[in-house]
Design a protein around this motif. Structure first.
Motif, PDB file in Angstrom:
ATOM      1  N   ALA A  53       0.834  -1.204   0.000  1.00  0.00           N
ATOM      2  CA  ALA A  53       0.000   0.000   0.000  1.00  0.00           C
ATOM      3  C   ALA A  53       0.867   1.252   0.000  1.00  0.00           C
ATOM      4  N   LYS A  54       1.993   1.211   0.688  1.00  0.00           N
ATOM      5  CA  LYS A  54       2.896   2.360   0.717  1.00  0.00           C
ATOM      6  C   LYS A  54       3.512   2.625  -0.657  1.00  0.00           C
ATOM      7  N   VAL A  55       3.827   1.549  -1.380  1.00  0.00           N
ATOM      8  CA  VAL A  55       4.345   1.727  -2.741  1.00  0.00           C
ATOM      9  C   VAL A  55       3.278   2.371  -3.619  1.00  0.00           C
ATOM     10  N   LYS A  56       2.038   1.910  -3.475  1.00  0.00           N
ATOM     11  CA  LYS A  56       0.942   2.479  -4.255  1.00  0.00           C
ATOM     12  C   LYS A  56       0.724   3.954  -3.911  1.00  0.00           C
TER      13      LYS A  56
ATOM     14  N   LEU B  92       8.321   5.130   0.184  1.00  0.00           N
ATOM     15  CA  LEU B  92       9.137   4.102  -0.456  1.00  0.00           C
ATOM     16  C   LEU B  92      10.229   3.585   0.473  1.00  0.00           C
ATOM     17  N   LYS B  93      10.829   4.480   1.232  1.00  0.00           N
ATOM     18  CA  LYS B  93      11.869   4.047   2.168  1.00  0.00           C
ATOM     19  C   LYS B  93      11.290   3.119   3.235  1.00  0.00           C
TER      20      LYS B  93
ATOM     21  N   VAL C  49      12.107  -1.788  -5.082  1.00  0.00           N
ATOM     22  CA  VAL C  49      11.828  -0.511  -4.422  1.00  0.00           C
ATOM     23  C   VAL C  49      13.099   0.337  -4.369  1.00  0.00           C
ATOM     24  N   ALA C  50      14.247  -0.310  -4.158  1.00  0.00           N
ATOM     25  CA  ALA C  50      15.522   0.419  -4.169  1.00  0.00           C
ATOM     26  C   ALA C  50      15.753   1.061  -5.528  1.00  0.00           C
ATOM     27  N   GLN C  51      15.432   0.325  -6.582  1.00  0.00           N
ATOM     28  CA  GLN C  51      15.577   0.890  -7.921  1.00  0.00           C
ATOM     29  C   GLN C  51      14.618   2.065  -8.115  1.00  0.00           C
TER      30      GLN C  51
END
Length: 299
Positions: A211-214, A232-233, A251-253
Motif C-alpha cells: 500500500a505504501k508503494v501504491k 518508499l523508504k 523498491v531500491a531501484q
C-alpha cells in the motif's frame, strides 16, 4: 523532472496518461521488453496531461486538492497547504472564458458554492490560491469534471468490485486502482490509505509495504516527492525485514529513479547500487544490466 522507463516495471495508468516506473501486484508488470527503454517522461505531466495538470507549486505552498486530476463532482471542495502569518487566502476559479468565481477565506479549504453556475463536464478549470500576509504567495492547479457517462461507468465498476465480496483490504486496493486508472487521484489516494490502515490493523507487513508503494506512486504523480520518498523508504525497510529480496531490490531501484529525476546524484547512486546488489543475489541479469546502465551515466 524525468523518470526512465524500466522494461519490467512499467504500468500504463490510462490512455490519456503517460507511463512511469511502478511495481505491480505480481512484482513484474510486464514480461515484454520495451521498444525504447531509454525513453524519458515528464513526472509533472504523469496524470492526465495535457488535459489537467498541476500548473505551479512550491515546497511551502501548494494545492492539496484537486491536483492533476479528474473530478466526479461539479461542486468540488478545494484545499491547500497553510502558510504562517497569513491573514487570508484569495481563491479564484477560471477557465478559457476568464474568471468564473472568486472568494476570500481564512481557512485552508472551501467548497465551490451551489449558487454559482454549475461547472461543465469535460471542461478544464484553473484554480488559483493566493496567500495574503507578511509574505504573499500564489499557487495554481488545473482539473476537469467527469462527464455523466464517465462518472456512471466508474461508479458501475466500483459497484461490481464491491459485489465480488473480496476481503476489505483487497476491495480498497481494487477500487483505488480503478480510481487511479481513471485519474481520480484524490479518491485513489483515499482508498490506498484505507488499504494501508486495514493492513496496519491486521499486522500485515506485506500489505503495508504494498500500500505504501501504491501511495508513493500517487504522490509522485502530483509531484509530492518528499512524501513519496518517505513511503518508499518505509516499504523498503519492511521488505528487507521480510527478506523479500525481489521487492526490496525493486523498491531500491524505484528510489534510485526518483532521486535521479531530482538530480540528487549521490542518493540516486546509493539506491541504484542497492538494487544492483539485490539483483546480483537474485541472478536477475536483465534488471541488473538496466541498473548498471543508469550507474554508468554518472561516471
Amino acid at each position: 523532472m524525468k523518470y526512465k522507463l524500466f522494461n519490467y516495471l512499467v504500468l500504463t495508468l490510462a490512455t490519456s496518461c503517460v507511463n512511469f516506473t511502478v511495481l505491480n501486484n505480481k512484482a513484474i508488470a510486464s514480461n515484454q521488453v520495451s521498444q525504447n527503454p531509454t525513453k524519458t517522461l515528464l513526472a509533472r505531466r504523469i496524470i492526465c496531461s495535457p488535459r489537467c495538470r498541476e500548473v505551479s507549486r512550491s515546497d511551502s505552498f501548494y494545492i492539496i486538492s484537486p491536483v492533476a486530476a479528474l473530478l466526479d463532482s461539479n461542486l468540488p471542495k478545494f484545499s491547500w497547504s497553510s502558510i504562517e502569518d497569513t491573514t487570508s487566502y484569495i481563491v479564484r476559479l477560471s477557465s478559457s472564458e476568464g474568471t468564473l468565481w472568486q472568494s476570500e477565506t481564512k481557512n485552508t479549504e472551501i467548497t465551490y458554492p451551489q449558487n454559482q453556475p454549475a461547472l461543465k463536464p469535460g471542461k478544464a478549470y484553473d484554480l488559483t490560491v493566493k496567500a495574503i500576509g507578511a509574505e504573499e504567495k500564489e499557487t495554481e492547479a488545473r482539473f476537469i469534471i467527469l462527464t455523466p457517462q464517465e462518472a456512471q461507468k466508474v461508479n458501475s465498476e466500483v459497484a461490481n468490485i464491491r459485489k465480488r465480496n473480496l476481503a476489505p483490504q483487497d476491495t480498497a486496493l481494487k477500487i483505488a486502482e480503478l480510481y487511479e486508472k481513471n485519474n481520480l487521484t484524490s479518491l485513489a489516494e483515499k482508498n490506498y490509505q484505507q488499504a494501508l490502515n486495514i493492513a496496519e490493523s491486521k499486522g500485515d507487513l506485506n500489505g503495508q509495504a504494498w500500500a505504501k508503494v501504491k501511495l508513493a506512486r500517487v504522490n509522485l504523480a502530483v509531484d509530492y516527492h518528499k512524501k513519496a520518498i518517505t513511503l518508499l523508504k518505509t516499504a523498503h525497510v519492511i521488505y528487507e525485514a521480510l527478506k523479500n529480496k525481489e521487492l526490496s531490490s525493486q523498491v531500491a531501484q524505484f528510489l534510485g529513479e526518483v532521486y535521479d529525476s531530482l538530480n540528487e546524484k549521490q542518493k540516486s547512486i546509493t539506491w541504484y547500487q542497492q538494487a544492483k546488489t539485490g539483483y546480483q543475489q537474485l541472478n536477475d541479469k536483465k534488471r541488473m544490466e538496466w541498473v548498471e546502465k543508469q550507474l554508468n551515466r554518472f561516471k
